[in-house]
Design a protein around this motif. Sequence first.
Motif, PDB file in Angstrom:
ATOM      1  N   MET A 140       2.658 -14.877  97.299  1.00 11.30           N
ATOM      2  CA  MET A 140       2.202 -13.815  98.187  1.00 11.30           C
ATOM      3  C   MET A 140       1.908 -14.413  99.567  1.00 11.30           C
ATOM      4  SD  MET A 140      -0.409 -11.837  95.576  1.00 11.30           S
ATOM      5  CE  MET A 140      -0.973 -10.671  96.842  1.00 11.30           C
ATOM      6  N   PRO A 141       2.610 -13.982 100.620  1.00  6.71           N
ATOM      7  CA  PRO A 141       2.308 -14.465 101.970  1.00  6.71           C
ATOM      8  C   PRO A 141       0.874 -14.107 102.353  1.00  6.71           C
ATOM      9  CG  PRO A 141       4.384 -13.272 101.929  1.00  6.71           C
ATOM     10  CD  PRO A 141       3.728 -13.026 100.612  1.00  6.71           C
ATOM     11  N   VAL A 142       0.223 -15.011 103.060  1.00  3.52           N
ATOM     12  CA  VAL A 142      -1.167 -14.806 103.455  1.00  3.52           C
ATOM     13  C   VAL A 142      -1.238 -14.393 104.918  1.00  3.52           C
ATOM     14  CG1 VAL A 142      -3.446 -15.874 103.649  1.00  3.52           C
ATOM     15  CG2 VAL A 142      -1.922 -16.516 101.762  1.00  3.52           C
ATOM     16  N   ALA A 143      -1.849 -13.253 105.181  1.00  3.61           N
ATOM     17  CA  ALA A 143      -1.997 -12.767 106.557  1.00  3.61           C
ATOM     18  C   ALA A 143      -3.125 -13.522 107.255  1.00  3.61           C
ATOM     19  CB  ALA A 143      -2.293 -11.271 106.549  1.00  3.61           C
ATOM     20  N   SER A 144      -2.902 -13.797 108.525  1.00  7.57           N
ATOM     21  CA  SER A 144      -3.899 -14.527 109.315  1.00  7.57           C
ATOM     22  C   SER A 144      -4.383 -13.673 110.474  1.00  7.57           C
ATOM     23  CB  SER A 144      -3.295 -15.834 109.836  1.00  7.57           C
ATOM     24  OG  SER A 144      -2.172 -15.557 110.655  1.00  7.57           O
ATOM     25  N   SER A 145      -5.412 -14.168 111.141  1.00 13.09           N
ATOM     26  CA  SER A 145      -5.981 -13.457 112.281  1.00 13.09           C
ATOM     27  C   SER A 145      -6.171 -14.434 113.432  1.00 13.09           C
ATOM     28  CB  SER A 145      -7.298 -12.797 111.879  1.00 13.09           C
ATOM     29  OG  SER A 145      -7.790 -11.977 112.930  1.00 13.09           O
ATOM     30  N   GLN A 146      -7.030 -14.079 114.370  1.00 16.37           N
ATOM     31  CA  GLN A 146      -7.278 -14.932 115.530  1.00 16.37           C
ATOM     32  C   GLN A 146      -8.252 -16.052 115.192  1.00 16.37           C
ATOM     33  OE1 GLN A 146      -8.893 -11.873 118.032  1.00 16.37           O
ATOM     34  NE2 GLN A 146     -11.001 -12.318 117.439  1.00 16.37           N
ATOM     35  N   TYR A 147      -8.873 -15.954 114.040  1.00 19.93           N
ATOM     36  CA  TYR A 147      -9.827 -16.941 113.541  1.00 19.93           C
ATOM     37  C   TYR A 147      -9.803 -16.798 112.031  1.00 19.93           C
ATOM     38  CZ  TYR A 147     -14.119 -19.777 113.467  1.00 19.93           C
ATOM     39  OH  TYR A 147     -15.032 -20.771 113.261  1.00 19.93           O
ATOM     40  N   TRP A 148     -10.480 -17.673 111.307  1.00 21.14           N
ATOM     41  CA  TRP A 148     -10.569 -17.457 109.869  1.00 21.14           C
ATOM     42  C   TRP A 148     -11.217 -16.110 109.614  1.00 21.14           C
ATOM     43  CZ3 TRP A 148     -12.582 -22.544 111.361  1.00 21.14           C
ATOM     44  CH2 TRP A 148     -11.599 -23.532 111.265  1.00 21.14           C
ATOM     45  N   ASN A 149     -10.810 -15.470 108.528  1.00 19.88           N
ATOM     46  CA  ASN A 149     -11.212 -14.079 108.289  1.00 19.88           C
ATOM     47  C   ASN A 149     -12.653 -13.983 107.804  1.00 19.88           C
ATOM     48  OD1 ASN A 149      -8.483 -13.752 108.818  1.00 19.88           O
ATOM     49  ND2 ASN A 149      -7.949 -13.515 106.659  1.00 19.88           N
ATOM     50  N   MET A 150     -13.589 -14.192 108.703  1.00 21.06           N
ATOM     51  CA  MET A 150     -14.990 -14.184 108.348  1.00 21.06           C
ATOM     52  C   MET A 150     -15.822 -13.429 109.380  1.00 21.06           C
ATOM     53  SD  MET A 150     -15.354 -18.358 108.459  1.00 21.06           S
ATOM     54  CE  MET A 150     -14.141 -19.089 107.389  1.00 21.06           C
ATOM     55  N   ALA A 151     -16.930 -12.904 108.885  1.00 21.59           N
ATOM     56  CA  ALA A 151     -17.914 -12.274 109.764  1.00 21.59           C
ATOM     57  C   ALA A 151     -19.294 -12.635 109.239  1.00 21.59           C
ATOM     58  CB  ALA A 151     -17.714 -10.759 109.803  1.00 21.59           C
ATOM     59  N   TYR A 152     -20.282 -12.498 110.102  1.00 23.72           N
ATOM     60  CA  TYR A 152     -21.600 -13.021 109.781  1.00 23.72           C
ATOM     61  C   TYR A 152     -22.681 -11.941 109.849  1.00 23.72           C
ATOM     62  CZ  TYR A 152     -19.332 -17.508 110.145  1.00 23.72           C
ATOM     63  OH  TYR A 152     -18.472 -18.561 109.938  1.00 23.72           O
ATOM     64  N   GLY A 153     -23.581 -12.007 108.867  1.00 21.53           N
ATOM     65  CA  GLY A 153     -24.717 -11.098 108.828  1.00 21.53           C
ATOM     66  C   GLY A 153     -25.451 -11.247 107.522  1.00 21.53           C
ATOM     67  N   LEU A 154     -26.760 -11.100 107.551  1.00 23.43           N
ATOM     68  CA  LEU A 154     -27.576 -11.173 106.333  1.00 23.43           C
ATOM     69  C   LEU A 154     -28.101  -9.801 105.964  1.00 23.43           C
ATOM     70  CD1 LEU A 154     -29.094 -12.663 104.073  1.00 23.43           C
ATOM     71  CD2 LEU A 154     -30.932 -13.098 105.732  1.00 23.43           C
ATOM     72  N   ASN A 155     -28.916  -9.233 106.813  1.00 23.69           N
ATOM     73  CA  ASN A 155     -29.500  -7.925 106.522  1.00 23.69           C
ATOM     74  C   ASN A 155     -28.466  -6.824 106.717  1.00 23.69           C
ATOM     75  OD1 ASN A 155     -32.153  -8.979 106.012  1.00 23.69           O
ATOM     76  ND2 ASN A 155     -32.407  -9.219 108.225  1.00 23.69           N
TER      77      ASN A 155
END
Length: 205
Positions: A140-155
């Motif tokens: 399965m080809p892996v789609a990429s973005s402008q950065y690793w596919n991550m976002a940040y937040g706790l609450n």
Amino acid sequence: MKVLIISGSPHAKGNTAIAINEMVKIFAAEGVETEIVQVGNKAVRGCVACGQCQTKGKCIFNDVVNETAPLFAEADGLVIASPVYYASANGTIISFLDRLFFSTQFDKTMKVGASVVISRRGGSSSTFDELNKFFTMNQMPVASSQYWNMAYGLNPGEVEQDLEGLQTMRTLARNMTFLMKSIALGKEKFGLPEKETWIATHFIR
């Protein structure tokens, strides 16, 4: 085009959902149908290596894994999203994915995969790598973005403040759409790549 989105978060309206929905908006604008399956709030047991799926064509445990399998078969792309727990994906989604990928017999070649991870601070890279392995051993080809596919937040809701993370999700959805459409055209003109008979070896022989 259809994209199946699997959420490993136990919170249906938490930070993982916010990141997913940022992608869904782009998919909708691009004419891509989406379906979200929430597994993080379900009781999903792990694989017991019984091997019965190889003869029955489905997992012996008849739960959300078997319910999701037909959706996966029909999808052109798969997004796996998870919060980070101890530098790893949510345990429920790993149990789900182990059984989903192993018990499904249909060809996954050239279905586009993308993993999305949400963390408070650390562990995102290891979780991202962990989830991508489900794609890379199934052609399965892996789609990429402008950065690793991550976002940040706790609450709850904090991911909305991560403007770069949300932009990463939007870019990922656009790139994934382009890749799925390009593959569809390629399959129409050239077909799928030639496959060899699998050679299975073990370290002892």
